[in-house]
Scaffold this motif. Structure first.
Motif, mmCIF file in Angstrom:
data_model
loop_
_atom_site.group_PDB
_atom_site.id
_atom_site.type_symbol
_atom_site.label_atom_id
_atom_site.label_comp_id
_atom_site.label_asym_id
_atom_site.label_seq_id
_atom_site.Cartn_x
_atom_site.Cartn_y
_atom_site.Cartn_z
ATOM 1 N N PHE A 174 -45.924 -17.001 47.560
ATOM 2 C CA PHE A 174 -45.240 -15.864 46.960
ATOM 3 C C PHE A 174 -46.260 -14.875 46.435
ATOM 4 N N ILE A 175 -45.913 -13.593 46.538
ATOM 5 C CA ILE A 175 -46.681 -12.537 45.871
ATOM 6 C C ILE A 175 -45.755 -11.884 44.859
ATOM 7 N N VAL A 176 -46.217 -11.779 43.633
ATOM 8 C CA VAL A 176 -45.428 -11.157 42.574
ATOM 9 C C VAL A 176 -45.653 -9.654 42.615
ATOM 10 N N ARG A 177 -44.580 -8.895 42.738
ATOM 11 C CA ARG A 177 -44.684 -7.448 42.843
ATOM 12 C C ARG A 177 -44.797 -6.807 41.452
ATOM 13 N N THR A 178 -45.204 -5.537 41.441
ATOM 14 C CA THR A 178 -45.425 -4.816 40.186
ATOM 15 C C THR A 178 -44.181 -4.797 39.301
ATOM 16 N N ALA A 179 -43.012 -4.684 39.908
ATOM 17 C CA ALA A 179 -41.765 -4.599 39.149
ATOM 18 C C ALA A 179 -41.480 -5.839 38.326
ATOM 19 N N ALA A 180 -42.168 -6.962 38.639
ATOM 20 C CA ALA A 180 -41.894 -8.229 37.951
ATOM 21 C C ALA A 180 -42.696 -8.401 36.671
ATOM 22 N N ALA A 181 -43.481 -7.409 36.290
ATOM 23 C CA ALA A 181 -44.372 -7.565 35.136
ATOM 24 C C ALA A 181 -43.631 -7.900 33.843
ATOM 25 N N LEU A 223 -37.682 2.257 42.643
ATOM 26 C CA LEU A 223 -36.952 2.308 41.373
ATOM 27 C C LEU A 223 -37.584 1.376 40.346
ATOM 28 N N THR A 224 -38.219 1.974 39.338
ATOM 29 C CA THR A 224 -38.833 1.227 38.238
ATOM 30 C C THR A 224 -38.415 1.868 36.919
ATOM 31 N N GLU A 225 -38.921 1.320 35.829
ATOM 32 C CA GLU A 225 -38.613 1.855 34.502
ATOM 33 C C GLU A 225 -39.070 3.304 34.353
ATOM 34 N N SER A 226 -40.078 3.700 35.144
ATOM 35 C CA SER A 226 -40.617 5.063 35.026
ATOM 36 C C SER A 226 -39.750 6.104 35.729
ATOM 37 N N VAL A 245 -28.256 -2.235 43.300
ATOM 38 C CA VAL A 245 -29.056 -2.231 42.075
ATOM 39 C C VAL A 245 -28.419 -3.126 41.011
ATOM 40 N N SER A 246 -27.108 -3.182 40.967
ATOM 41 C CA SER A 246 -26.420 -4.051 40.006
ATOM 42 C C SER A 246 -26.773 -5.510 40.229
ATOM 43 N N THR A 247 -27.054 -5.861 41.471
ATOM 44 C CA THR A 247 -27.410 -7.245 41.803
ATOM 45 C C THR A 247 -28.864 -7.550 41.518
ATOM 46 N N PHE A 248 -29.775 -6.642 41.926
ATOM 47 C CA PHE A 248 -31.197 -6.942 41.852
ATOM 48 C C PHE A 248 -31.923 -6.318 40.657
ATOM 49 N N ALA A 249 -31.371 -5.290 40.051
ATOM 50 C CA ALA A 249 -31.997 -4.665 38.872
ATOM 51 C C ALA A 249 -30.900 -4.109 37.971
ATOM 52 N N PRO A 250 -30.042 -4.978 37.404
ATOM 53 C CA PRO A 250 -28.879 -4.518 36.631
ATOM 54 C C PRO A 250 -29.221 -3.616 35.451
ATOM 55 N N LYS A 251 -30.417 -3.762 34.910
ATOM 56 C CA LYS A 251 -30.811 -2.929 33.765
ATOM 57 C C LYS A 251 -30.973 -1.460 34.152
ATOM 58 N N LEU A 252 -31.131 -1.200 35.444
ATOM 59 C CA LEU A 252 -31.398 0.171 35.903
ATOM 60 C C LEU A 252 -30.197 0.811 36.605
ATOM 61 N N LYS A 253 -29.067 0.121 36.646
ATOM 62 C CA LYS A 253 -27.924 0.646 37.396
ATOM 63 C C LYS A 253 -27.370 1.944 36.797
ATOM 64 N N SER A 254 -27.578 2.170 35.488
ATOM 65 C CA SER A 254 -27.082 3.406 34.867
ATOM 66 C C SER A 254 -27.850 4.631 35.346
#
Length: 509
Positions: free
Chosen positions: A187-194, A243-246, A265-274
């Protein structure tokens, strides 16, 4: 400075723009009729093995066979893989350059003829789309990506994105992956997983493992050549990779695509769906954000700098050459300062243009010569820093004494100019056509050559109107002299729809 992702969706084309503070940073386009293949997995059939090139051609059902290099052949693909020790496994250096254990080339590595046989069935993934006359670049090292992880089912390796710089976070992520992963997988951990929790990491891993099981089941049932797994489309890739926090907002102008993207996005990054927003303004989305003009300029050869200097970008099949010029910029104090400032401004623009135009492969930049070694080093440091922000892998050599910088940038698909344009049907991509006088004198030679062989009193020459004008005016004296030499009347006739190089010589009785 806020960053937005703009998605212009239509049945015939999807366009993705990454915009920061009103400036277009990245532009991606996908057309169903020309959809990219990178990430697709095929059950392919080896049609030709080339020991001299240490490569093989594999039929995966596309227009052209794919190209599989020996380093991209997985040990398990070989007919007698179980007879070889781990030390004889194929090299993975190209895939995992940051891992010395995987990068080391074994002196006993078998050749392509030992790994593959004609007619053999192999599971391959497209690593690079077909480019020009070349078929797709294939690999047996399958990778499956989701938002936070990249799964390498056939490789025992744990990696962490270099953009996660905190060593404590890197070690914690490695420990989590080590605890969760099945033995022998990578596995490689991507930047979004920080900043995500262990539960989110585990959910992503479970999804990827289930996906791999489905792919293996499909592969066992497939009759080569056959598509086994199709990667997600450009819209979902944008949400997954950009799509990241930035990101301030993801603005979509299609209600249907907006709903599909929101569910993803609701499935894989629910915090960012808004942050997924539907645009229903009167103006087209890209015009409302003022970037349509930037897109139209993205294929121009000349790019002006704010100071008055400019750069010229010339792309060939082998490499891209960028030339830096002072243009209208004359500086204030001395020549050395003028050159240095122009080069530094050009360096920033070049980094932006490479990213925007998706230019890859070998790139040569001809900066204006700088006598100062200190200035050359400063330029090289600044270029390395600005290119580090690029999502594609980049390697840069130092500025040479001639002011040249050599670099390579990862190329996975066609650049923007190749996507938006096609070769001119008149000049066949050369960018030039024969001059009017060249065509004119070619006609003179044809008439002089054939005049004795054909009876008749006159010759009609059908040509493009601009060429007719040249024959009737500037070359009128030469036409009269030719008439006397061949004893025939020559009559140029303009034909509006004739190409500049086309002509017809008609011998009249």
């Amino acid at each position: 400075m806020y960053t937005d992702i703009l998605i212009n969706a239509a049945p015939y084309e999807n366009r993705i723009a990454l915009v920061e503070g009103g400036r277009l940073l990245e532009f991606h386009i996908e057309r169903p009729a020309e959809q990219g293949l990178v990430g697709n997995i095929y059950c392919g059939k080896v049609v030709r093995v080339l020991p001299g090139m240490q490569a093989a051609f594999v039929d995966v059902g596309l227009e052209r066979t794919g190209f599989l290099y020996v380093d991209d052949v997985h040990a398990a693909a070989a007919p007698n893989a179980e007879e070889r020790s781990d030390e004889e496994a194929p090299c993975c250096r190209r895939h995992y350059p940051d891992n010395p254990a995987l990068s080391k080339r074994c002196s006993a590595q078998p050749g392509i003829e030992q790994l593959l046989k004609e007619g053999q069935t192999v599971l391959v993934q497209v690593a690079k789309d077909p480019l020009g006359t070349k078929g797709a670049r294939l690999t047996c090292h399958i990778t499956l990506a989701c938002r936070n992880l990249v799964f390498m089912p056939q490789t025992d390796h744990i990696g962490v994105s270099r953009k996660i710089e905190d060593e404590g976070i890197r070690e914690e992520l490695r420990r989590k992956i080590e605890r969760l992963r099945p033995a022998g997988t990578g596995f490689i951990v991507r930047t979004a997983a920080a900043k995500i929790s262990g539960a989110e990491l585990e959910a992503d891993m479970e999804f990827l493992l289930m996906l791999w099981d489905e792919i293996q089941t499909s592969a066992r049932r497939a009759a080569a050549p056959e598509l086994v797994h199709k990667d997600i489309d450009l819209v979902l890739k944008a949400a997954r990779d950009l799509l990241t926090e930035s990101i301030n907002e993801v603005v979509v102008d299609s209600e249907e695509v907006h709903e599909r993207l929101f569910r993803f996005v609701s499935t894989f990054a629910p915090k960012l769906k808004s942050r997924i927003v539907h645009y229903d303004g009167e103006l087209p989305l890209f015009e409302a954000y003022g970037i349509e003009t930037a897109i139209s300029r993205a294929a121009d050869k000349k790019v002006w700098l704010r100071s008055g200097g400019y750069i010229i970008i010339e792309t060939t099949e082998a490499l891209t050459v960028i030339d830096v010029n002072t243009g209208r910029y004359v500086g204030r104090n001395n020549l050395g300062e003028t050159i240095f400032k122009t080069n530094m401004e050009a360096m920033q623009e070049i980094a932006a243009q490479l990213r925007l135009r998706n230019i890859g492969g070998i790139i040569i930049v001809d900066f204006i010569d700088m006598e100062s070694e200190q200035d050359r080093e400063a330029l090289n440091r600044a270029l390395s820093e600005v290119m580090a922000k690029d999502r594609s892998r980049v390697n840069i050599l130092k500025v040479s004494e001639f002011g040249l910088v050599q670099m390579t940038r990862q190329r996975l698909s066609e650049n923007l100019a190749q996507t938006l344009n096609e070769s001119c049907p008149y000049c066949n991509g050369e960018g030039v056509v024969k001059s009017r006088r060249t065509v004119c004198y070619e006609i003179f030679r044809r008439i002089a050559r054939d005049a004795d062989k054909i009876d008749g009193r006159s010759v009609t020459v059908r040509v493009n109107p601009r060429l007719a004008e040249l024959l009737l005016r500037d070359e009128a004296v030469q036409v009269r002299q030719l008439e006397q030499a061949v004893s025939k009347k020559i009559a140029p006739v303009p034909v509006p729809d004739f190409h500049a190089q086309r002509y017809e010589i008609i011998w009249n009785e």
